[in-house]
Design a protein around this motif. Sequence first.
Motif, PDB file in Angstrom:
ATOM      1  N   SER A  47       0.852  -1.185   0.000  1.00  0.00           N
ATOM      2  CA  SER A  47       0.000   0.000   0.000  1.00  0.00           C
ATOM      3  C   SER A  47       0.891   1.239   0.000  1.00  0.00           C
ATOM      4  O   SER A  47       1.994   1.239   0.550  1.00  0.00           O
ATOM      5  CB  SER A  47      -0.939   0.010   1.204  1.00  0.00           C
ATOM      6  OG  SER A  47      -0.210   0.154   2.405  1.00  0.00           O
ATOM      7  N   PHE A  48       0.406   2.304  -0.611  1.00  0.00           N
ATOM      8  CA  PHE A  48       1.259   3.468  -0.862  1.00  0.00           C
ATOM      9  C   PHE A  48       1.837   4.060   0.419  1.00  0.00           C
ATOM     10  O   PHE A  48       3.033   4.354   0.500  1.00  0.00           O
ATOM     11  CB  PHE A  48       0.468   4.532  -1.625  1.00  0.00           C
ATOM     12  CG  PHE A  48       1.316   5.684  -2.068  1.00  0.00           C
ATOM     13  CD1 PHE A  48       2.037   5.618  -3.244  1.00  0.00           C
ATOM     14  CD2 PHE A  48       1.406   6.837  -1.301  1.00  0.00           C
ATOM     15  CE1 PHE A  48       2.842   6.674  -3.653  1.00  0.00           C
ATOM     16  CE2 PHE A  48       2.200   7.904  -1.699  1.00  0.00           C
ATOM     17  CZ  PHE A  48       2.920   7.822  -2.881  1.00  0.00           C
ATOM     18  N   SER A  49       1.001   4.233   1.437  1.00  0.00           N
ATOM     19  CA  SER A  49       1.475   4.884   2.659  1.00  0.00           C
ATOM     20  C   SER A  49       2.476   4.031   3.422  1.00  0.00           C
ATOM     21  O   SER A  49       3.205   4.542   4.275  1.00  0.00           O
ATOM     22  CB  SER A  49       0.289   5.224   3.569  1.00  0.00           C
ATOM     23  OG  SER A  49      -0.413   4.049   3.949  1.00  0.00           O
ATOM     24  N   TYR A  52       5.908   4.616   0.872  1.00  0.00           N
ATOM     25  CA  TYR A  52       6.283   5.967   0.453  1.00  0.00           C
ATOM     26  C   TYR A  52       7.278   6.652   1.400  1.00  0.00           C
ATOM     27  O   TYR A  52       8.252   7.261   0.935  1.00  0.00           O
ATOM     28  CB  TYR A  52       5.027   6.823   0.287  1.00  0.00           C
ATOM     29  CG  TYR A  52       5.298   8.248  -0.148  1.00  0.00           C
ATOM     30  CD1 TYR A  52       5.798   8.525  -1.420  1.00  0.00           C
ATOM     31  CD2 TYR A  52       5.045   9.321   0.710  1.00  0.00           C
ATOM     32  CE1 TYR A  52       6.033   9.832  -1.824  1.00  0.00           C
ATOM     33  CE2 TYR A  52       5.283  10.625   0.312  1.00  0.00           C
ATOM     34  CZ  TYR A  52       5.778  10.877  -0.954  1.00  0.00           C
ATOM     35  OH  TYR A  52       6.020  12.171  -1.347  1.00  0.00           O
ATOM     36  N   SER A  62       4.093  13.343  -3.453  1.00  0.00           N
ATOM     37  CA  SER A  62       2.702  12.939  -3.268  1.00  0.00           C
ATOM     38  C   SER A  62       2.164  13.443  -1.938  1.00  0.00           C
ATOM     39  O   SER A  62       2.921  13.804  -1.032  1.00  0.00           O
ATOM     40  CB  SER A  62       2.569  11.408  -3.323  1.00  0.00           C
ATOM     41  OG  SER A  62       3.120  10.881  -4.515  1.00  0.00           O
ATOM     42  N   LYS A  63       0.842  13.433  -1.820  1.00  0.00           N
ATOM     43  CA  LYS A  63       0.143  13.810  -0.593  1.00  0.00           C
ATOM     44  C   LYS A  63      -0.867  12.723  -0.259  1.00  0.00           C
ATOM     45  O   LYS A  63      -1.638  12.294  -1.125  1.00  0.00           O
ATOM     46  CB  LYS A  63      -0.566  15.157  -0.783  1.00  0.00           C
ATOM     47  CG  LYS A  63      -1.460  15.575   0.374  1.00  0.00           C
ATOM     48  CD  LYS A  63      -0.663  15.950   1.608  1.00  0.00           C
ATOM     49  CE  LYS A  63      -1.587  16.497   2.698  1.00  0.00           C
ATOM     50  NZ  LYS A  63      -0.848  16.831   3.938  1.00  0.00           N
ATOM     51  N   ILE A  64      -0.863  12.269   0.996  1.00  0.00           N
ATOM     52  CA  ILE A  64      -1.772  11.211   1.445  1.00  0.00           C
ATOM     53  C   ILE A  64      -2.856  11.827   2.321  1.00  0.00           C
ATOM     54  O   ILE A  64      -2.557  12.515   3.298  1.00  0.00           O
ATOM     55  CB  ILE A  64      -1.012  10.126   2.226  1.00  0.00           C
ATOM     56  CG1 ILE A  64       0.106   9.533   1.355  1.00  0.00           C
ATOM     57  CG2 ILE A  64      -1.962   9.035   2.701  1.00  0.00           C
ATOM     58  CD1 ILE A  64       1.034   8.602   2.112  1.00  0.00           C
ATOM     59  N   ASN A 166      -5.264   3.327  -1.722  1.00  0.00           N
ATOM     60  CA  ASN A 166      -4.145   2.633  -1.082  1.00  0.00           C
ATOM     61  C   ASN A 166      -3.298   1.844  -2.073  1.00  0.00           C
ATOM     62  O   ASN A 166      -2.072   1.817  -1.981  1.00  0.00           O
ATOM     63  CB  ASN A 166      -4.669   1.684  -0.005  1.00  0.00           C
ATOM     64  CG  ASN A 166      -5.484   2.398   1.049  1.00  0.00           C
ATOM     65  OD1 ASN A 166      -6.373   3.176   0.736  1.00  0.00           O
ATOM     66  ND2 ASN A 166      -5.197   2.119   2.317  1.00  0.00           N
ATOM     67  N   GLU A 231      -7.208   5.575   2.084  1.00  0.00           N
ATOM     68  CA  GLU A 231      -6.458   6.810   1.852  1.00  0.00           C
ATOM     69  C   GLU A 231      -6.546   7.244   0.395  1.00  0.00           C
ATOM     70  O   GLU A 231      -6.467   6.415  -0.518  1.00  0.00           O
ATOM     71  CB  GLU A 231      -4.987   6.602   2.234  1.00  0.00           C
ATOM     72  CG  GLU A 231      -4.798   6.287   3.703  1.00  0.00           C
ATOM     73  CD  GLU A 231      -3.437   5.701   4.009  1.00  0.00           C
ATOM     74  OE1 GLU A 231      -2.976   5.857   5.155  1.00  0.00           O
ATOM     75  OE2 GLU A 231      -2.837   5.079   3.111  1.00  0.00           O
ATOM     76  N   VAL A 233      -4.548   9.160  -2.339  1.00  0.00           N
ATOM     77  CA  VAL A 233      -3.178   9.572  -2.642  1.00  0.00           C
ATOM     78  C   VAL A 233      -3.217  10.486  -3.860  1.00  0.00           C
ATOM     79  O   VAL A 233      -3.736  10.105  -4.914  1.00  0.00           O
ATOM     80  CB  VAL A 233      -2.278   8.355  -2.928  1.00  0.00           C
ATOM     81  CG1 VAL A 233      -0.865   8.810  -3.291  1.00  0.00           C
ATOM     82  CG2 VAL A 233      -2.256   7.419  -1.728  1.00  0.00           C
ATOM     83  N   ARG A 235      -0.801  12.472  -6.436  1.00  0.00           N
ATOM     84  CA  ARG A 235       0.580  12.502  -6.905  1.00  0.00           C
ATOM     85  C   ARG A 235       0.750  13.631  -7.916  1.00  0.00           C
ATOM     86  O   ARG A 235      -0.119  13.861  -8.758  1.00  0.00           O
ATOM     87  CB  ARG A 235       0.971  11.159  -7.529  1.00  0.00           C
ATOM     88  CG  ARG A 235       0.558   9.945  -6.691  1.00  0.00           C
ATOM     89  CD  ARG A 235       1.406   8.739  -6.985  1.00  0.00           C
ATOM     90  NE  ARG A 235       2.765   8.917  -6.489  1.00  0.00           N
ATOM     91  CZ  ARG A 235       3.744   8.033  -6.670  1.00  0.00           C
ATOM     92  NH1 ARG A 235       3.495   6.921  -7.343  1.00  0.00           N
ATOM     93  NH2 ARG A 235       4.948   8.262  -6.192  1.00  0.00           N
TER      94      ARG A 235
END
Length: 382
Positions: A47-49, A52, A62-64, A166, A231, A233, A235
């Motif tokens: 998952s990205f968070s 990252y 990026s911003k979550i 995610n 979440e 995300v 980018r």
Amino acid sequence: MSIYKPEDDESQAQGISGQEATGCVDTATTTTLVFPPLTHQRLENCSFSAWYPHFRSLTIKSKIIPLPEEFISYLNADGVFIPGQSGVTMALSDSEDEDDQVSDMDRLKALQEKTFSQAKGSVDDSSDEDDEDEDQEAPLPYFPALEQEIENAIEGLGGEVFPKLNWSSPRDASWIATTNTLKCHNVADIFLLLKSSDFVAHDLAHAYEDCSDEIDGQSGAGVRQRPETVELVLRKWFDLAPSMEFRCISQRDMTYYEFLKGVKDELEQMIVDFYNEKIKGKFPDCDYTFDVYITRNRERIYLIDFNPLAQKTDSLLFEWEELLLTQERIPMRLLASEAAGQHMHQPFAFNRYPSDVTDLSNGQTVAEFAEAFYKKVQTAAK
């Protein structure tokens, strides 16, 4: 991802190997197609968070944003409609002068709100015919705090972003955007893509369905359908050349690019070096795939995403049998000819609109199509 299957320690130091830790499944020595068990933790590691913060310097800014439950309910609701502004009901005007001052997205939202209100009114009429004086107008869902946070993030990322949750991005819904891409300038662009995507719907309801481990003594399948925190995300948008996107050492875009033949060895070495120097030993799993993007001038390589080494992950130009069973080192693979590219299936074709909707659109803008579709529905209902 175990695309490279080195035969000795020396070649292992030079190749890509997704089996880095002791105790990993040795799929190369099996006689049947066996994937490493897909556990909840392995999936969450992708998952990205989760990844990252550790690879921030290698990837796109990026911003979550954690999503509230009310917004998740909106995404799961039937129909494609964009949340409206609180207390505001926009109306379509027959005046050409006024139409010129209203954006396509405003007109689309007005049609959605009108249809949404009438649908709500029809339900109320059928359930309580005697209460004719009751106000039947139902406002569209509204998320002012979330919308403001998203707008701030878009501004902080340069005014153009592409969204994902995610794991998945709404790539299958790019056809519905006016740009036919995932480029978003505002909240409405993002909401429309998320609401129209089957990939996003899968993340929200079936993310863990292929997991083999148990949670709280029960089978993983059906125990957890979605992550505890969903979440959004955002980018920073870049115009990436599809020809320079790769999943490990496989071309990602199923289009033939003649120039790639001349730089194949250079690209392969760049990816191998990037893996050995930047990724190997730093990702928490030993079995995984990763996506990268190489700039057109071949001066920099960006990490784009991680995926589990699992059957649900697209192996692109490779077959899983050769990746899991082959003992020898496998070289980079590109489409060999234009004819080979023509035989590849069109991505996400089954996610698109039905043919009668295509016929009705007839090259119109989104708002014009929505208005024509609304009138057709009203005519059919009479």
